[in-house]
Enzyme design. Structure first.
Site, PDB file in Angstrom:
ATOM      1  N   LYS A 246      15.823   9.592  10.125  1.00 39.28           N
ATOM      2  CA  LYS A 246      15.539   8.583   9.112  1.00 39.28           C
ATOM      3  C   LYS A 246      16.382   8.884   7.868  1.00 39.28           C
ATOM      4  O   LYS A 246      16.465  10.018   7.427  1.00 39.28           O
ATOM      5  CB  LYS A 246      14.046   8.593   8.765  1.00 39.28           C
ATOM      6  CG  LYS A 246      13.623   7.452   7.849  1.00 39.28           C
ATOM      7  CD  LYS A 246      12.113   7.390   7.693  1.00 39.28           C
ATOM      8  CE  LYS A 246      11.706   6.210   6.827  1.00 39.28           C
ATOM      9  NZ  LYS A 246      10.237   6.076   6.695  1.00 39.28           N
ATOM     10  N   GLU A 334      -6.391   2.433  11.944  1.00 38.90           N
ATOM     11  CA  GLU A 334      -7.409   1.958  11.009  1.00 38.90           C
ATOM     12  C   GLU A 334      -8.789   1.880  11.653  1.00 38.90           C
ATOM     13  O   GLU A 334      -9.801   2.195  11.011  1.00 38.90           O
ATOM     14  CB  GLU A 334      -7.012   0.584  10.454  1.00 38.90           C
ATOM     15  CG  GLU A 334      -5.800   0.610   9.539  1.00 38.90           C
ATOM     16  CD  GLU A 334      -4.480   0.547  10.282  1.00 38.90           C
ATOM     17  OE1 GLU A 334      -3.424   0.640   9.633  1.00 38.90           O
ATOM     18  OE2 GLU A 334      -4.504   0.409  11.533  1.00 38.90           O
ATOM     19  N   ARG A 362      -7.404  -4.893  10.229  1.00 43.87           N
ATOM     20  CA  ARG A 362      -7.238  -4.413  11.600  1.00 43.87           C
ATOM     21  C   ARG A 362      -8.475  -3.665  12.107  1.00 43.87           C
ATOM     22  O   ARG A 362      -8.534  -3.287  13.268  1.00 43.87           O
ATOM     23  CB  ARG A 362      -6.008  -3.497  11.665  1.00 43.87           C
ATOM     24  CG  ARG A 362      -4.710  -4.209  11.312  1.00 43.87           C
ATOM     25  CD  ARG A 362      -3.592  -3.247  10.945  1.00 43.87           C
ATOM     26  NE  ARG A 362      -3.123  -2.457  12.044  1.00 43.87           N
ATOM     27  CZ  ARG A 362      -2.071  -2.739  12.811  1.00 43.87           C
ATOM     28  NH1 ARG A 362      -1.370  -3.830  12.568  1.00 43.87           N
ATOM     29  NH2 ARG A 362      -1.695  -1.941  13.777  1.00 43.87           N
TER      30      ARG A 362
END
Length: 592
Positions: A246, A334, A362
Site C-alpha cells: 500500500k 460490524e 450493516r
C-alpha cells in the site's frame, strides 16, 4: 525527452495498443498522475498507489467492460477511473459536481457495481456471473478484494456460495496486510503464513473449491499478465493471491500507510504533508471520544471499547495504546462487534461500541435482536453522523435517528458540542438501564475549552438555549451551531426561542407541552433524514396530543445527497446558516 504514454491512454482499448514492455513506464506515469492530483485535491491515496500494476494488467488482459470488474470498497479504484475515460476530469474527484471517489454505476459503464462499504464485491460478482450463465453469455467476472475486507462475514458468505457453483468468477486477493488500519485476526496470520510458504498443505481457499494460485508479486507486470492470461482459460471459481505494498511509489505512503490512506494535502514532490494551521482549533469529535473513554476507563475498570476496523478513525487508538487489554479492534465485522458488545454487557462490563453511523446499518438486526430485545445497556458511539462531505452518499450518517428511533428500549442522544459528548459518556458509564446511541458528526466542533469537569445529564431532558416570544426552533445535535448563527443573522432575536432537545428518544414531553402551549409556530431542524427522524417524532407528539400549532420540519429530503463539502451539502438541503436565517426572517415577518 521520452513521450508520456498516459497522454495517449483514455480507455482500455488504447492501453491494449501498448507493448508489454511499455507497461512499467505507464505504471510509473499513472502513479505520478495520481500523486499530483491527490496532493492538491485530497482523497484516498495509498490504496490506489498499491494496485497500479494490477489495474493496468486487468484492463490489459480482460475485455472490460464486457468482462465485469468489481473493486471492493473502491478506495483503490483511482487508477481504474483514470484508465476508463475519466483522466481529464479526475481533478474533480470527490468535489461538488465532480466524479465520485468510489466506483459508481451511473458514472461509467466500466463501474459495474457501486461500492463504498467493504466486502460486497464477491457476492456482487458472483451474482453477475450466475446471471451470465443463465443468459448464455460468455464473459469474465473479477472481484478485487483486500485482506482486511475478505475477513468480513459477507465476503465468506460469498466465497462459500461461489465454491459450489460453476460460475466464471475470479476473486483476486489484494494482500497488503492493511485496510485503513493494519489488518487483525487469525485470517491475517494465516495469510502471513501463506506468504511465507507455511500453509500450502491445507489451503482454505482450495478447501472452498476455488482453483487457487499465488501468492504472486502484485508489482510484477509480466507475472501478473501471464497469470491472468492463464486464468482466463480455467473453468469455474478461481482465486488469485496477489501481494502488494500500500502506498507503493511514494516513500512516505509506504512508511506510514495509516496516515497516507487519505493524507489530505501534501507536497507531490517530497511527499511531506503540508503544515497544519498554527491557530488553536477546537478538537475533532472523534478525539473527544477517544480521550474521554481513556479518562473514564482509568477510573472505571469495567469499561471496554470496541471498534470494527476503525481504531484511528474513531480514535479508540488512544485506549488501545494506554489500556490495550480493554480495547478491541475486531476487524471489518460490524455484526460481530455489536453482538460481542452484547455478550460482554451480560457479564457486567460497560461497553462503548464505536461504529461509524453509516456502518452500523450493516448490523441492524444485531442492534434489535441481540441488544435492544434483551435490553442490554450497550453504549453505541456513532461517529460520522449526519452529512459527511466528500465521501458522499455511501458514507453519510443520516439514517441513524430514523432507524434507531423505532426500536424499543433504545435511548438516542445527539450532543450539540464536545462538552455534551463528554458528559453523556460520563452519564452512560454510570449504569443506564437501557442501550443508548450517542451520535456525533465528522470533523471539528467549536469548543476550545472542551475538557471541563464532568456533570451528569438527565435522560430525556431538553434545554432552552435562547428565549424568544413567538417562534420555537427545536434542534438536535451539532446542527445547533447553524441554528444559533442563523438566528443572529436573521435579526429576529426577540421572536425566536431555540431549544436543544438533546434526546430524540425519550422525548422531553414536559418541555414539549410547554412549547406547544407557548408558541405560534414550531420549526424542527436535524442533520438526518426527515422521514421517520426527529421532526417526525415531534409531529407524532403533536398529533397524539391534539396540538394544532404549525410545525415545519427541516432536514435531509427523500433523496441521496452526492459528494461535496459539508457546507455545500447543508446548503443543498437548506440547513446552512444563511438559508435558515432567510427562513427565520420570513417566518417572523409572517407572525409579526
Amino acid at each position: 525527452m521520452q513521450k508520456r504514454l498516459l497522454d495517449h491512454i483514455d480507455f482500455p482499448s488504447d492501453l491494449k495498443l501498448l507493448n508489454p514492455d511499455q507497461l512499467p513506464q505507464l505504471a510509473k506515469e499513472l502513479r505520478e498522475f495520481i500523486i499530483d492530483i491527490v496532493a492538491t485535491k485530497e482523497g484516498h491515496l495509498g490504496a490506489s498507489l498499491g494496485v497500479v500494476e494490477l489495474t493496468i494488467a486487468l484492463h490489459y488482459v480482460f475485455n472490460t467492460p464486457k468482462d465485469q470488474l468489481i473493486w471492493d470498497v473502491g478506495h483503490q479504484a483511482y487508477g481504474h477511473k483514470i484508465l476508463t475515460g475519466r483522466k481529464d476530469i479526475f481533478h474533480t474527484n470527490r468535489q461538488h459536481d465532480g466524479i465520485s471517489g468510489f466506483p459508481k454505476r451511473d458514472e461509467s459503464i466500466y463501474d459495474t457495481f457501486g461500492v463504498g462499504h467493504s466486502s460486497t464485491s464477491i457476492s456482487a460478482a458472483l451474482g453477475m456471473a450466475i446471471a451470465s450463465q443463465l443468459k448464455g453469455e460468455h464473459r469474465h467476472h473479477i472481484a478485487v478484494i483486500g485482506d482486511a475486507s475478505i475477513a468480513s462475514g459477507m465476503a465468506f458468505e460469498g466465497l462459500n456460495h461461489a465454491g459450489v457453483t460453476k460460475a466464471n468468477l475470479l476473486v483476486i486477493l489484494n494482500d497488503n496486510a492493511i485496510g485503513i488500519d493494519p489488518s487483525v485476526g487469525a485470517l491475517k496470520q494465516y495469510l502471513t503464513n501463506v506468504k511465507k510458504g507455511k500453509e500450502r498443505q491445507d489451503n482454505i481457499f482450495e478447501a472452498l473449491n476455488f482453483d487457487y494460485s499465488g501468492p504472486i508479486d502484485g508489482h510484477d507486470l509480466p507475472e501478473l499478465i501471464s497469470e491472468l492470461e492463464r486464468l482466463k482459460s480455467v473453468k469455474g471459481p478461481k482465486f488469485l493471491h496477489v501481494i502488494t505494498t500500500k502506498g507503493k511509489g511514494l516513500k512516505q505512503a509506504e512508511d506510514d500507510q495509516v496516515k497516507y490512506h487519505a493524507p489530505g494535502k501534501f507536497d507531490s514532490v517530497t511527499g511531506d504533508l503540508l503544515p497544519k494551521s498554527t491557530i488553536e482549533q477546537a478538537p475533532k469529535f472523534q478525539d473527544v471520544f477517544g480521550h474521554t473513554i481513556v479518562e473514564l476507563a482509568k477510573h472505571n475498570t469495567s469499561i471496554v471499547g470496541i471498534t470494527p476496523a476503525m481504531p484511528t478513525g474513531s480514535s479508540l487508538k488512544y485506549m488501545m495504546e494506554q489500556i490495550p487489554e480493554r480495547a478491541f479492534d475486531v476487524g471489518i465485522a460490524e455484526q460481530h462487534a455489536v453482538t460481542l458488545a452484547a455478550g460482554m454487557t451480560t457479564q457486567g462490563l460497560t461497553v462503548f461500541c464505536n461504529i461509524y453511523s453509516t456502518f452500523l446499518q450493516r448490523a441492524y438486526d444485531q442492534v434489535i435482536h441481540d441488544v435492544a430485545l434483551q435490553n442490554l445497556p450497550v453504549i453505541f458511539c456513532l461517529d460520522r453522523s449526519g452529512l459527511v462531505g466528500e465521501d458522499g452518499a455511501t458514507h453519510h450518517g443520516i439514517y441513524d435517528l430514523a432507524y434507531l428511533r423505532c426500536i424499543p428500549n433504545m435511548i438516542i442522544f445527539a450532543p450539540r458540542n464536545e462538552v455534551e459528548l463528554r458528559n453523556i459518556m460520563f452519564t452512560a458509564q454510570n449504569g443506564l438501564e437501557h442501550p443508548i446511541a450517542i451520535r456525533y458528526p465528522r470533523g471539528r466542533g467549536h469548543t476550545i475549552n472542551w475538557k471541563q469537569p464532568f456533570s451528569e445529564i438527565e435522560i430525556g431532558k431538553g434545554i432552552q438555549l435562547k428565549k424568544g416570544s413567538t417562534i420555537a426552533v427545536l434542534s438536535v445535535g451539532s446542527i445547533s451551531h447553524n441554528v444559533a448563527e442563523a438566528i443572529d443573522m436573521s435579526k429576529t432575536n426577540s421572536m425566536i426561542s431555540h431549544y436543544d432537545m438533546r434526546f430524540v428518544k425519550p422525548l422531553d414531553h414536559k418541555l414539549l407541552h410547554h412549547i406547544f402551549k407557548t408558541y405560534k409556530e414550531i420549526i424542527t431542524i436535524e442533520d438526518g433524514v426527515l422521514i421517520g427522524g426527529f421532526g417526525s417524532s415531534i409531529l407524532e407528539f403533536a398529533s397524539k396530543n391534539n396540538y394544532t400549532v404549525p410545525v415545519k420540519t427541516l432536514g435531509i429530503p427523500d433523496t441521496f445527497i452526492e459528494h461535496a463539502s459539508i457546507k455545500q451539502q447543508h446548503q443543498s438541503v437548506k440547513i446552512d446558516a444563511e438559508n435558515l436565517s432567510i427562513l427565520f426572517r420570513s417566518t417572523a415577518l409572517r407572525q409579526s
